[in-house]
Design a protein around this motif. Structure first.
Motif, PDB file in Angstrom:
ATOM      1  N   LEU A  62     -13.255   1.266 -11.975  1.00  0.00           N
ATOM      2  CA  LEU A  62     -12.118   1.950 -11.350  1.00  0.00           C
ATOM      3  C   LEU A  62     -10.857   1.620 -12.138  1.00  0.00           C
ATOM      4  N   GLY A  63     -10.306   2.629 -12.778  1.00  0.00           N
ATOM      5  CA  GLY A  63      -9.157   2.390 -13.638  1.00  0.00           C
ATOM      6  C   GLY A  63      -9.587   1.812 -14.968  1.00  0.00           C
ATOM      7  N   GLU A  64      -8.786   0.875 -15.486  1.00  0.00           N
ATOM      8  CA  GLU A  64      -9.072   0.275 -16.784  1.00  0.00           C
ATOM      9  C   GLU A  64      -9.594  -1.150 -16.616  1.00  0.00           C
ATOM     10  N   VAL A  65     -10.444  -1.544 -17.545  1.00  0.00           N
ATOM     11  CA  VAL A  65     -10.965  -2.906 -17.556  1.00  0.00           C
ATOM     12  C   VAL A  65      -9.808  -3.883 -17.729  1.00  0.00           C
ATOM     13  N   GLY A  66      -9.835  -4.947 -16.922  1.00  0.00           N
ATOM     14  CA  GLY A  66      -8.833  -6.005 -17.053  1.00  0.00           C
ATOM     15  C   GLY A  66      -7.561  -5.798 -16.259  1.00  0.00           C
ATOM     16  N   LYS A  67      -7.452  -4.676 -15.555  1.00  0.00           N
ATOM     17  CA  LYS A  67      -6.219  -4.392 -14.812  1.00  0.00           C
ATOM     18  C   LYS A  67      -6.415  -4.471 -13.291  1.00  0.00           C
ATOM     19  N   GLY A  68      -7.443  -5.204 -12.873  1.00  0.00           N
ATOM     20  CA  GLY A  68      -7.746  -5.282 -11.447  1.00  0.00           C
ATOM     21  C   GLY A  68      -6.629  -5.855 -10.605  1.00  0.00           C
ATOM     22  N   PHE A  69      -5.998  -6.925 -11.085  1.00  0.00           N
ATOM     23  CA  PHE A  69      -4.925  -7.535 -10.302  1.00  0.00           C
ATOM     24  C   PHE A  69      -3.727  -6.585 -10.185  1.00  0.00           C
ATOM     25  N   ARG A  70      -3.457  -5.844 -11.257  1.00  0.00           N
ATOM     26  CA  ARG A  70      -2.354  -4.880 -11.216  1.00  0.00           C
ATOM     27  C   ARG A  70      -2.652  -3.772 -10.204  1.00  0.00           C
ATOM     28  N   TYR A  71      -3.891  -3.293 -10.192  1.00  0.00           N
ATOM     29  CA  TYR A  71      -4.272  -2.250  -9.238  1.00  0.00           C
ATOM     30  C   TYR A  71      -4.261  -2.775  -7.803  1.00  0.00           C
ATOM     31  N   ALA A  72      -4.565  -4.063  -7.654  1.00  0.00           N
ATOM     32  CA  ALA A  72      -4.529  -4.645  -6.311  1.00  0.00           C
ATOM     33  C   ALA A  72      -3.131  -4.556  -5.728  1.00  0.00           C
ATOM     34  N   GLN A  73      -2.116  -4.725  -6.568  1.00  0.00           N
ATOM     35  CA  GLN A  73      -0.745  -4.608  -6.090  1.00  0.00           C
ATOM     36  C   GLN A  73      -0.398  -3.155  -5.772  1.00  0.00           C
ATOM     37  N   VAL A  74      -0.947  -2.210  -6.565  1.00  0.00           N
ATOM     38  CA  VAL A  74      -0.746  -0.790  -6.270  1.00  0.00           C
ATOM     39  C   VAL A  74      -1.285  -0.466  -4.889  1.00  0.00           C
ATOM     40  N   ARG A  75      -2.415  -1.090  -4.551  1.00  0.00           N
ATOM     41  CA  ARG A  75      -3.051  -0.837  -3.263  1.00  0.00           C
ATOM     42  C   ARG A  75      -2.387  -1.608  -2.130  1.00  0.00           C
ATOM     43  N   LEU A  76      -2.034  -2.884  -2.394  1.00  0.00           N
ATOM     44  CA  LEU A  76      -1.665  -3.770  -1.296  1.00  0.00           C
ATOM     45  C   LEU A  76      -0.297  -3.478  -0.699  1.00  0.00           C
ATOM     46  N   ALA A  77       0.692  -3.121  -1.508  1.00  0.00           N
ATOM     47  CA  ALA A  77       2.034  -2.909  -0.939  1.00  0.00           C
ATOM     48  C   ALA A  77       2.035  -1.775   0.088  1.00  0.00           C
ATOM     49  N   PRO A  78       1.538  -0.578  -0.258  1.00  0.00           N
ATOM     50  CA  PRO A  78       1.492   0.481   0.764  1.00  0.00           C
ATOM     51  C   PRO A  78       0.522   0.162   1.893  1.00  0.00           C
ATOM     52  N   ALA A  79      -0.614  -0.485   1.576  1.00  0.00           N
ATOM     53  CA  ALA A  79      -1.600  -0.788   2.621  1.00  0.00           C
ATOM     54  C   ALA A  79      -1.058  -1.800   3.615  1.00  0.00           C
ATOM     55  N   ARG A  80      -0.298  -2.774   3.129  1.00  0.00           N
ATOM     56  CA  ARG A  80       0.360  -3.716   4.047  1.00  0.00           C
ATOM     57  C   ARG A  80       1.265  -2.963   5.009  1.00  0.00           C
ATOM     58  N   LEU A  81       2.003  -2.011   4.450  1.00  0.00           N
ATOM     59  CA  LEU A  81       2.970  -1.286   5.266  1.00  0.00           C
ATOM     60  C   LEU A  81       2.274  -0.423   6.308  1.00  0.00           C
ATOM     61  N   THR A  82       1.168   0.230   5.941  1.00  0.00           N
ATOM     62  CA  THR A  82       0.488   1.081   6.921  1.00  0.00           C
ATOM     63  C   THR A  82      -0.143   0.254   8.032  1.00  0.00           C
ATOM     64  N   HIS A  83      -0.557  -0.982   7.723  1.00  0.00           N
ATOM     65  CA  HIS A  83      -0.979  -1.901   8.783  1.00  0.00           C
ATOM     66  C   HIS A  83       0.154  -2.064   9.800  1.00  0.00           C
ATOM     67  N   CYS A  84       1.359  -2.295   9.296  1.00  0.00           N
ATOM     68  CA  CYS A  84       2.516  -2.498  10.173  1.00  0.00           C
ATOM     69  C   CYS A  84       2.766  -1.256  11.029  1.00  0.00           C
ATOM     70  N   MET A  85       2.645  -0.082  10.429  1.00  0.00           N
ATOM     71  CA  MET A  85       2.863   1.166  11.165  1.00  0.00           C
ATOM     72  C   MET A  85       1.887   1.285  12.329  1.00  0.00           C
ATOM     73  N   ARG A  86       0.616   1.057  12.048  1.00  0.00           N
ATOM     74  CA  ARG A  86      -0.411   1.207  13.092  1.00  0.00           C
ATOM     75  C   ARG A  86      -0.224   0.179  14.200  1.00  0.00           C
ATOM     76  N   TRP A  87       0.044  -1.057  13.820  1.00  0.00           N
ATOM     77  CA  TRP A  87       0.194  -2.095  14.840  1.00  0.00           C
ATOM     78  C   TRP A  87       1.468  -1.918  15.659  1.00  0.00           C
ATOM     79  N   LEU A  88       2.468  -1.277  15.089  1.00  0.00           N
ATOM     80  CA  LEU A  88       3.662  -0.962  15.880  1.00  0.00           C
ATOM     81  C   LEU A  88       3.289  -0.075  17.055  1.00  0.00           C
ATOM     82  N   GLY A  89       2.413   0.891  16.822  1.00  0.00           N
ATOM     83  CA  GLY A  89       1.952   1.731  17.924  1.00  0.00           C
ATOM     84  C   GLY A  89       1.236   0.927  18.988  1.00  0.00           C
ATOM     85  N   ALA A  90       0.428  -0.048  18.565  1.00  0.00           N
ATOM     86  CA  ALA A  90      -0.283  -0.897  19.526  1.00  0.00           C
ATOM     87  C   ALA A  90       0.697  -1.742  20.333  1.00  0.00           C
TER      88      ALA A  90
END
Length: 389
Positions: free
Chosen positions: A230-258
């Motif tokens: 997925l993506g380029e070899v050796g860039k896993g940590f960089r992609y993790a940040q691409v995923r984690l910042a928005p994913a952290r935020l959407t967690h917050c959005m959903r739990w706000l509803g709860a």
């Protein structure tokens, strides 16, 4: 920031709120909601309802069949979805699929999108993200990654153990983070039924809202073609940040509803339950808790909207999402805890869904990085002068 919500977004908010109230909340006591999350049968039924109302996977791009919502629009819709523990599953905006969809839209090849992403967006399959490992492997510190990927001709052989892998049981495919021979990290895609993937067990946890629960996985010489990197070899940590910042935020959005759901139930109870000659809410101790809840919900929403605004401007938002995650997880925990206290006996039993929300939301202070790790990271940036006022 402009806090004005457009008429189109207000209409989508109402549409989502009505859908959750009319079609999702009535299914909250369905026996197919198990200790390890909703069964696949229940998930498919809920998502069929969402699809018929034009609400399935609204965050995906229009090219993939979604609405292509901005982060700010997601904040509005995901909060409404989170009002029920089944809402995020119904709209297909639940973790880890939501984060995986965001990541794959950015870095997956067209062939990978056709094979895995499109079926995921359409609700035909689920996914999981395998990064966390038992000691001495990676948890909050990704540099401790122990799972390895070794080149073997045109393939890679992956070996290692993962746990707390949300959604693994019943998932169609997995994104695996593995360490390369040079110490870098790479993400790999694999079907969950591939030889070499062993689902060892499902883990018992406080929460029961994630489809597939949380699992322990083992990879034994899992053979992955180079075309499934997925993506380029050796860039896993960089992609993790691409995923984690928005994913952290959407967690917050959903739990706000709860959290808002817990507050609404506590308010209704405080209006109608009488004690010592007057409604419970007129006692200052209870009234103050309701007021504190309102302020915590308000500050959480403002933090979420600010971070969403930052991301919509094209900024990385790593600091903002980290700050928002701590503010949200701590504030919403207080909201739900106070709501349990106000409800008394009903708050600690299945008589009210607040008890389930209480169990579901407590791990949020740990998921996507414990509050202490986010504070440590923020403190380091402050001392280095990397964060302004």
């Amino acid at each position: 920031m402009d806090f004005t919500i457009s008429d189109d977004l207000l209409a989508l908010q109402k549409k989502t709120r009505d859908f959750i109230a009319e079609h999702v909340i009535p299914m909250e006591h369905d026996p197919r909601l198990t200790a390890h999350g909703p069964t696949d049968c229940l998930r498919q039924e809920l998502q069929a309802k969402a699809k018929s109302h034009g609400l399935l996977c609204p965050h995906a791009s229009t090219e993939m069949g979604g609405m292509g919502l901005s982060h700010m629009a997601k904040a509005i819709v995901f909060e409404e979805a989170g009002y029920s523990p089944l809402g995020p599953v119904a709209l297909n905006v639940h973790a880890p699929d939501e984060g995986n969809i965001h990541l794959m839209e950015i870095v997956a090849t067209e062939a990978q999108k056709d094979r895995w992403l499109r079926p995921l967006v359409q609700g035909h399959i689920r996914s999981c993200f395998a990064m966390t490992e038992p000691a001495p492997g990676s948890g909050s510190d990704p540099s401790m990654l122990q799972t390895t990927a070794v080149r073997d001709g045109d393939d890679y052989l992956i070996t290692g153990d993962k746990w707390f892998i949300t959604g693994a049981d019943g998932a169609g495919f997995v994104i695996i983070m593995a360490r390369m021979e040079d110490g870098s990290a790479t993400m790999f895609l694999a079907d969950m039924n591939a030889p070499g993937i062993i689902h060892e067990r499902s883990m018992h946890s406080l929460d029961s809202c994630f489809a597939g629960g949380h699992s322990v996985l083992r990879f034994e010489n899992l053979r992955v073609p180079a075309s499934d990197v997925l993506g380029e070899v050796g860039k896993g940590f960089r992609y993790a940040q691409v995923r984690l910042a928005p994913a952290r935020l959407t967690h917050c959005m959903r739990w706000l509803g709860a959290g808002r759901r817990a507050q609404d139930i506590a308010c209704d109870y405080a209006r109608t339950r009488h004690s010592f000659g007057k409604p419970l809410g007129e006692h200052q101790g209870v009234g103050f808790m309701l007021a504190d809840n309102h302020m915590d919900l308000h500050s959480t929403r403002l933090a979420i909207w600010h971070c969403a605004w930052t991301l919509d401007k094209g900024e990385r938002g790593n600091v903002e999402s980290s700050v928002t995650k701590v503010i949200s997880s701590e504030a919403l925990w207080r909201v739900v805890d106070r709501s349990v206290q106000i409800l008394g006996g009903q708050g600690v039993t299945g008589e009210q869904i607040v008890e389930r929300i209480f169990r579901d939301i407590r791990p949020f202070r740990i998921y996507d990085g414990p509050s202490e790790v986010h504070r440590m990271s923020l403190a380091a940036k402050l001392l280095q002068g990397k964060v302004g006022v």
